[in-house]
Design a protein around this motif. Sequence first.
Motif, PDB file in Angstrom:
ATOM      1  N   ARG A 248      -9.350 -25.029  21.489  1.00  0.00           N
ATOM      2  CA  ARG A 248     -10.077 -25.410  20.282  1.00  0.00           C
ATOM      3  C   ARG A 248     -11.580 -25.224  20.423  1.00  0.00           C
ATOM      4  N   MET A 249     -11.958 -24.160  21.092  1.00  0.00           N
ATOM      5  CA  MET A 249     -13.367 -23.782  21.189  1.00  0.00           C
ATOM      6  C   MET A 249     -13.748 -23.008  19.930  1.00  0.00           C
ATOM      7  N   PRO A 250     -14.636 -23.542  19.092  1.00  0.00           N
ATOM      8  CA  PRO A 250     -15.040 -22.800  17.897  1.00  0.00           C
ATOM      9  C   PRO A 250     -15.601 -21.431  18.286  1.00  0.00           C
ATOM     10  N   SER A 251     -15.082 -20.390  17.663  1.00  0.00           N
ATOM     11  CA  SER A 251     -15.514 -19.044  18.041  1.00  0.00           C
ATOM     12  C   SER A 251     -15.459 -18.126  16.832  1.00  0.00           C
ATOM     13  N   SER A 252     -15.934 -16.910  17.041  1.00  0.00           N
ATOM     14  CA  SER A 252     -15.922 -15.895  15.989  1.00  0.00           C
ATOM     15  C   SER A 252     -14.524 -15.383  15.705  1.00  0.00           C
ATOM     16  N   GLY A 253     -13.594 -15.575  16.671  1.00  0.00           N
ATOM     17  CA  GLY A 253     -12.343 -14.848  16.606  1.00  0.00           C
ATOM     18  C   GLY A 253     -12.601 -13.398  16.984  1.00  0.00           C
ATOM     19  N   PRO A 254     -11.565 -12.566  17.039  1.00  0.00           N
ATOM     20  CA  PRO A 254     -11.732 -11.176  17.457  1.00  0.00           C
ATOM     21  C   PRO A 254     -12.714 -10.401  16.567  1.00  0.00           C
ATOM     22  N   VAL A 255     -13.631  -9.684  17.206  1.00  0.00           N
ATOM     23  CA  VAL A 255     -14.604  -8.834  16.521  1.00  0.00           C
ATOM     24  C   VAL A 255     -14.589  -7.465  17.203  1.00  0.00           C
ATOM     25  N   ASP A 256     -14.320  -6.417  16.431  1.00  0.00           N
ATOM     26  CA  ASP A 256     -14.288  -5.063  16.984  1.00  0.00           C
ATOM     27  C   ASP A 256     -15.645  -4.398  16.766  1.00  0.00           C
ATOM     28  N   ARG A 257     -16.391  -4.182  17.858  1.00  0.00           N
ATOM     29  CA  ARG A 257     -17.708  -3.538  17.780  1.00  0.00           C
ATOM     30  C   ARG A 257     -17.597  -2.025  17.949  1.00  0.00           C
ATOM     31  N   PHE A 258     -16.407  -1.481  17.992  1.00  0.00           N
ATOM     32  CA  PHE A 258     -16.107  -0.056  18.103  1.00  0.00           C
ATOM     33  C   PHE A 258     -16.262   0.453  19.536  1.00  0.00           C
TER      34      PHE A 258
END
Length: 315
Positions: A248-258
């Motif tokens: 339960r660590m608040p995070s961005s979730g997966p982000v694809d920077r390419f």
Amino acid sequence: MQLTGIHHLTAVTGNAPASHAFYTKTLGLRLVKKTVNQDDVTAYHLFYADGRGSPGTDITFFDWPVEREQRGTHSVTRTGMRVSGTDTLAWWKQRFQDLGVTHSDVVERDGRLTLDFEDFEGQRLSMVDDGGQGEEAHSWERSPVPAEHQIRGLGPITISVPVLDHTDLVLTKIMGMTRVRDYATPGNEETRTHVYQMGPGGAAAELHVSVEPNLAIAQPGAGGVHHVAFRIPDADYQAWAERLNHVRMPSSGPVDRFWFRSLYFREPNGILFEIATDGPGFATDEPMDTLGETLSLPPFLEGQRQQIEAGLQTL
């Protein structure tokens, strides 16, 4: 499932052309990716690294028209740049003297010879003799710095917090780092800096945490650091996303920077952390021999190229 070291560090500049000149001409790094901040396409995102753009070697900059950082705690306070040998440190000290770069004397810190210096906006940096340890160095043949003296990569990175306890829990219990030693904080000798090790250890895989309750809270700006990123193998990315969700660590979730995939979250004192994959790498969309020579955009921004280019200044 383990962090393997520092992936990159992203800082802020208020003057992209001057920053480009300092990091390529003074420090001899290679501009391996010229792109834009994917969340603010009016700003450059410039990546400077070794000759191959290797993970763990890049210091990157967002180009924002902001005032200088007000230094303090709750922040990243120093970026180590690894070099090899006492002769190399002496070479850099002479270069800084010749070019008028703000710098200190070579000192021993945490068992390593270190040369502190600053860029033109007060970004706090250090040349750290890593004894040639770690991964193979990849020099850049067009660098103004001789191959034997070129920067090998990043590390260690130092952050400042007013209280250690909750940050320690995140570093050790969630991120899997090991607290291995401490030393007197430079310039604040009454406090201690604690060394946290990742994976194989060594300067490329250490986070140093200075506990400085007597400092004011830093105010972000040019010459400051936006975030620090830690390396993971590509295959571990989903497991790390699930781990942050599970605890339960608040995070961005997966982000694809390419060029790599990321997860963002803040440690308890508010410092922004990123977990980033080693791949697919900067040569995904450009030939290795021409990295960084033209504006590179991820596919989802390609349709805006004309408008984006019109809003960017010339480096």
